[in-house]
Design an enzyme around this catalytic site. Structure first.
Site, PDB file in Angstrom:
ATOM      1  N   VAL A 208       6.238   4.536   0.766  1.00  0.00           N
ATOM      2  CA  VAL A 208       7.020   5.641   1.333  1.00  0.00           C
ATOM      3  C   VAL A 208       8.066   5.149   2.328  1.00  0.00           C
ATOM      4  CG1 VAL A 208       5.192   7.332   0.941  1.00  0.00           C
ATOM      5  CG2 VAL A 208       5.312   6.137   3.148  1.00  0.00           C
TER       6      VAL A 208
ATOM      7  N   ASN B 144       0.838  -1.191   0.000  1.00  0.00           N
ATOM      8  CA  ASN B 144       0.000   0.000   0.000  1.00  0.00           C
ATOM      9  C   ASN B 144       0.879   1.249   0.000  1.00  0.00           C
ATOM     10  OD1 ASN B 144       0.746   0.631   2.738  1.00  0.00           O
ATOM     11  ND2 ASN B 144      -0.797  -0.806   3.468  1.00  0.00           N
ATOM     12  N   CYS B 145       0.258   2.423   0.124  1.00  0.00           N
ATOM     13  CA  CYS B 145       1.008   3.682   0.037  1.00  0.00           C
ATOM     14  C   CYS B 145       2.041   3.812   1.150  1.00  0.00           C
ATOM     15  CB  CYS B 145       0.054   4.867   0.049  1.00  0.00           C
ATOM     16  SG  CYS B 145      -0.936   5.028   1.565  1.00  0.00           S
ATOM     17  N   GLU B 146       1.762   3.201   2.297  1.00  0.00           N
ATOM     18  CA  GLU B 146       2.697   3.276   3.421  1.00  0.00           C
ATOM     19  C   GLU B 146       3.928   2.412   3.156  1.00  0.00           C
ATOM     20  OE1 GLU B 146       2.206   3.621   8.255  1.00  0.00           O
ATOM     21  OE2 GLU B 146       0.889   2.275   7.155  1.00  0.00           O
TER      22      GLU B 146
END
EC number: 2.3.1.135
Length: 230
Positions: free
Chosen positions: A165, A160-162
Site C-alpha cells: 500500500v 508485506n501488505c504495508e
C-alpha cells in the site's frame, strides 16, 4: 546469590516472549476465524484511499478500488497447493494466512470491504499523517494497485501488505511494522547476555542429544553470530 547463567537464560526467554507478543509476530488464535456481521459505509470511501484495519493482532492494509472492492496483499497456503480459484477466492482465514507466511506465497487480491475488514474498524488514510509522506493522486494510487494484482512472493520484512500500500499511495515501499520488529531484534542481539544464554543452551543440546552435525553446527554458529553482532 543468583546464578549468572540462569539469569542470562531467563533474560533471553523473557525477551523472546516479548517478541512473540509483538503484533507482527502473533498471527492468530483459535477464535480468529470468527467474524461479526457488520455494515460498512462504503460510500464514504474514495477510489485510491488507503484502508487500515486491525486483524487479530496485526495491522492489515489495502487500497480501495471503488464499488466495495479492496486490493490487498494476502499470504495464503492454498496458492501453493491448488490453482482452483473457487477455493482460493474464499476469505483467507488466519490458519491459511499463517501457513502462507511460512511458505512465503501470497497474492494481491480483491475482496469486499466486509471480507477485507473481517469485522474490525476501518481507518482511512491514517498512514498519511503517521508517515508524513505526500500521497499520489487517488486515481494513480488505484491504478498502481490494479497493475500489481495476482501472485507475488511474500516476506514479513521485505514484501508485506504495508509495503504494497505504501508503494501504491506514496511511490515508495516501506513498512514501519517491519522496521519496529527489526529494532527489537537489534536490542536482543546487542545484549551480551543473549550470547551467554545461547551458548549455554547450545552446550546443553550437545550434551543431551550428542555431537550430530545438525545439532553441533547451529549450537556453535548461533552464539558466534550473536557475539560478532553484539
Amino acid at each position: 546469590m543468583k546464578n549468572p547463567m540462569l539469569e542470562a537464560v531467563s533474560s533471553l526467554l523473557e525477551r523472546l516472549l516479548f517478541i512473540s507478543s509483538l503484533k507482527l509476530f502473533i498471527l492468530g488464535a483459535p477464535e480468529e476465524d470468527r467474524r461479526s456481521n457488520r455494515f460498512y459505509e462504503v460510500s464514504s470511501f474514495l477510489r485510491g484511499d488507503l484502508l487500515e484495519v486491525p486483524r487479530t493482532h496485526l495491522t492489515h492494509y489495502g487500497i480501495y478500488l471503488g464499488d466495495n472492492r479492496v486490493a490487498h496483499l494476502m499470504p495464503d497456503i492454498l496458492l501453493a497447493l491448488t490453482t482452483d480459484k473457487t477455493r482460493t477466492q474464499k476469505v483467507v482465514s488466519n490458519k491459511r494466512l499463517l501457513l502462507g507466511v511460512i511458505v512465503k506465497v501470497a497474492s494481491i487480491r480483491v475482496d469486499t470491504v466486509e471480507d477485507f475488514a473481517y469485522g474490525a474498524d476501518v481507518l482511512v488514510n491514517h498512514l498519511d499523517g503517521s508517515l508524513q509522506k505526500k500521497a499520489l493522486l487517488n486515481e494513480e494510487v488505484a491504478q498502481r494497485a490494479e497493475e500489481r494484482l495476482g501472485l507475488c512472493p511474500y516476506s514479513l520484512l521485505w514484501n508485506n501488505c504495508e509495503h504494497f500500500v505504501t508503494y501504491c499511495r506514496y511511490g515508495t515501499a516501506v513498512s514501519p511494522q517491519a522496521d519496529k520488529f527489526c529494532e527489537y531484534v537489534k536490542i536482543i542481539i546487542r545484549d551480551q547476555r543473549s550470547v551467554v544464554a545461547s551458548a549455554v543452551l547450545g552446550l546443553a543440546s550437545i550434551v543431551y542429544l550428542g555431537l550430530a552435525s545438525y545439532i553441533t553446527f547451529p549450537a556453535v554458529l548461533i552464539p558466534f553470530c550473536l557475539w560478532m553482532s553484539g
